[in-house]
Write an enzyme that holds these catalytic residues in place. Structure first.
Site, PDB file in Angstrom:
ATOM      1  N   GLY A   1       0.806  -1.211   0.000  1.00  0.00           N
ATOM      2  CA  GLY A   1       0.000   0.000   0.000  1.00  0.00           C
ATOM      3  C   GLY A   1       0.844   1.268   0.000  1.00  0.00           C
ATOM      4  O   GLY A   1       1.841   1.359   0.722  1.00  0.00           O
TER       5      GLY A   1
ATOM      6  N   GLY B   1      23.655  -7.799  20.907  1.00  0.00           N
ATOM      7  CA  GLY B   1      22.509  -7.155  21.538  1.00  0.00           C
ATOM      8  C   GLY B   1      21.912  -7.981  22.647  1.00  0.00           C
ATOM      9  O   GLY B   1      21.465  -9.108  22.404  1.00  0.00           O
TER      10      GLY B   1
ATOM     11  N   ASP C   1       4.258   0.328  16.096  1.00  0.00           N
ATOM     12  CA  ASP C   1       5.698   0.564  16.080  1.00  0.00           C
ATOM     13  C   ASP C   1       6.102   1.793  15.289  1.00  0.00           C
ATOM     14  O   ASP C   1       7.220   2.295  15.464  1.00  0.00           O
ATOM     15  CB  ASP C   1       6.426  -0.650  15.488  1.00  0.00           C
ATOM     16  CG  ASP C   1       6.428  -1.850  16.420  1.00  0.00           C
ATOM     17  OD1 ASP C   1       5.822  -1.756  17.501  1.00  0.00           O
ATOM     18  OD2 ASP C   1       7.038  -2.872  16.058  1.00  0.00           O
TER      19      ASP C   1
ATOM     20  N   LEU D   1       5.770  -2.917  21.117  1.00  0.00           N
ATOM     21  CA  LEU D   1       5.166  -4.118  21.684  1.00  0.00           C
ATOM     22  C   LEU D   1       3.858  -4.417  20.955  1.00  0.00           C
ATOM     23  O   LEU D   1       3.075  -3.503  20.676  1.00  0.00           O
ATOM     24  CB  LEU D   1       4.887  -3.932  23.173  1.00  0.00           C
ATOM     25  CG  LEU D   1       6.102  -3.683  24.071  1.00  0.00           C
ATOM     26  CD1 LEU D   1       5.664  -3.254  25.474  1.00  0.00           C
ATOM     27  CD2 LEU D   1       6.961  -4.938  24.146  1.00  0.00           C
TER      28      LEU D   1
ATOM     29  N   HIS E   1      -4.303 -20.216  47.538  1.00  0.00           N
ATOM     30  CA  HIS E   1      -3.146 -20.892  48.126  1.00  0.00           C
ATOM     31  C   HIS E   1      -3.236 -22.388  47.843  1.00  0.00           C
ATOM     32  O   HIS E   1      -4.303 -22.980  48.012  1.00  0.00           O
ATOM     33  CB  HIS E   1      -3.102 -20.669  49.646  1.00  0.00           C
ATOM     34  CG  HIS E   1      -2.016 -21.452  50.310  1.00  0.00           C
ATOM     35  ND1 HIS E   1      -0.695 -21.045  50.263  1.00  0.00           N
ATOM     36  CD2 HIS E   1      -2.046 -22.598  51.033  1.00  0.00           C
ATOM     37  CE1 HIS E   1       0.043 -21.926  50.932  1.00  0.00           C
ATOM     38  NE2 HIS E   1      -0.754 -22.880  51.409  1.00  0.00           N
TER      39      HIS E   1
END
Length: 466
Positions: A116, A181, A313, A320, A445
């Protein structure tokens, strides 16, 4: 008369396809343009999903070889079947990308295959092979995501020198994988191949791993990953890499300029990502970019050109998938109703190593820099009954609260299922909750979630089990 779409979305990644579906749900006529044959963008095709499939498979393989005995399970002759592992990854990806196509059909979103290019605020030209068609629309949403950052002196061939895409499909386990990195991608994929038997060396320019995350948690992650076999060389500037036969030779220097050579058979370049806006025609229609190549938008995701929006982004903020999804929903709702919401203080981030690393909100470093008075409470997994039963006791949870109001400002977890546990704190931040709110909420628990409750109690100096 030519039919006019209410919205044309460019890009079918997590932000784009979610925005398209939400806009269709709100009554808009929507088209989504995608150049790849499979929908889902980088995340579904060559990012989040395939990497998590390999992380899960490699963890199970490693556990079978090294962890079962502690549970009284004796096994022998454990072997790696890499083709089947890769097939599982590919099947997972295929199912999810086909799922997006189904959702488009279900919600009557027109899928348009091709690249596009914005030719005006109301037209998008789509090229597929040698054919081009023009879509007429009232609004355009740019959701084209990001692409790996290149590194000077390092030429990617997706064979010996690869990005994350190539590192998801090695034909065999590398003898020695060098990773440039120490961010999320480098650590996750480094962990995958280390578990499967590769020697892994991580070269990082900074003096720490996971830059931007809470330093205490990042330091703990480095120690745990090093104990698992990853070698870290920090403060290293990579000067170049060359392929010599079946080897990759990487030259890197320390702060004093002293050069070291490291040799491996594969090199992963994971030095970050940049917004992908190439060929979109932004210059022609006057869409402004900032100094980092991101599309500038206002509080309603609209660019300086009326009717042209952007999310994910390609705009400011963390890169993210779930951030892009939230923005996609908000942008569609703003277009339809005038109202939409994204709370950037409540967006979690997760590193899917083992143990997992997760965070939401402010780090201690950020609070100190901003002069915000705060208290913190920490609780270790080694004091949790469920973690002991799982033999997964490494790590801790840390919660940061305002010293005067007790409002939760941030939380950071390293430990088993940290990516799931962080959601409780994200919800608390979204509703401006306090550590008292979390502490007074009943937690099952025995469960790992009790670590979060105990950390909340610890901010008040009243943890029970530590």
């Amino acid at each position: 008369m030519t039919d006019i779409y209410d919205l044309v979305v460019i890009g079918a990644g997590p932000g784009g396809y979610v925005a398209a579906i939400r806009a269709a749900q709100l009554g808009m006529r929507v088209a989504c343009v995608e150049s790849e044959k499979a929908l889902g963008g980088t995340c579904l095709r060559v990012g989040c999903i395939p990497s998590k499939a390999l992380l899960e498979s490699s963890h199970r393989f490693h556990d079978a070889k090294h962890g079962f005995s502690g549970h009284g399970i004796k096994v022998s002759g454990v072997e790696l079947d890499l083709p089947t592992m890769m097939s599982h990854k590919d099947t997972t990806v295929k199912g999810l990308t086909e799922g997006v196509a189904f959702l488009f059909r279900k919600n009557k979103v027109d899928r348009v295959n091709g690249f596009g290019r914005i030719t005006s605020p109301t037209t998008v030209a789509v090229r597929a092979d040698d054919n081009e068609r023009t879509l007429q629309t009232r609004r355009i949403l740019i959701a084209t995501g990001s692409t790996p950052v290149s590194l000077k002196g390092v030429t990617v061939d997706e064979n010996r020198i690869v990005t994350s895409t190539g590192a998801l499909s090695f034909p065999e386990v590398p003898r020695h994988l060098i990773v440039i990195g120490a961010g999320v991608i480098g650590l996750e994929l480094g962990s995958v191949w280390s578990r499967l038997g590769a020697k892994v060396t991580v070269l990082e320019y900074m003096d720490r791993i996971l830059a931007g995350m809470d330093a205490e948690v990042a330091n703990a992650a480095q120690k745990l990953l090093a104990a698992q076999g990853l070698e870290f060389q920090l403060g290293r500037r990579v000067q170049g890499a060359t392929v010599q036969g079946n080897e990759v030779v990487v030259e890197h220097a320390n702060a004093a300029g002293e050069v070291t050579t490291t040799r491996g058979d594969r090199l992963l370049v994971s030095t970050g990502r940049r917004p992908f806006t190439d060929g979109l025609g932004l210059d022609a229609v006057g869409v402004k970019l900032d100094g980092r190549g991101r599309v500038e938008v206002d509080g309603q995701f609209q660019t300086n050109v009326k009717g042209v929006f952007a999310i994910g982004d390609v705009i400011r903020g963390p890169m993210l998938a779930h951030k892009a999804e939230d923005e996609g929903v908000a942008a569609a709702e703003i277009m339809a109703t005038g109202h939409g919401h994204v709370n950037y203080a409540a967006i979690p981030a997760v590193v899917y190593t083992f143990p997992e690393v997760a965070s939401v909100g402010k780090t201690e470093e950020e609070l100190n820099a901003e002069g915000v008075p705060y208290k913190k409470g920490s609780f270790p997994f080694k004091a949790n009954g469920r973690a002991k039963a799982q033999r997964a006791t490494e790590g801790f949870t840390k919660i940061l609260v305002h010293e005067k109001t007790d409002r939760i400002l941030g939380a950071h977890i390293i430990g088993p299922q940290a990516g799931d546990l962080i959601q409780e704190i994200a919800l608390a931040i979204e509703f401006e909750g306090s550590s008292e709110d979390v502490a007074r909420t009943s937690h099952a628990h025995p469960s790992l979630s009790e670590v979060v409750r105990e950390a909340a109690l610890a901010t008040q100096g009243r943890a029970i089990h530590n």
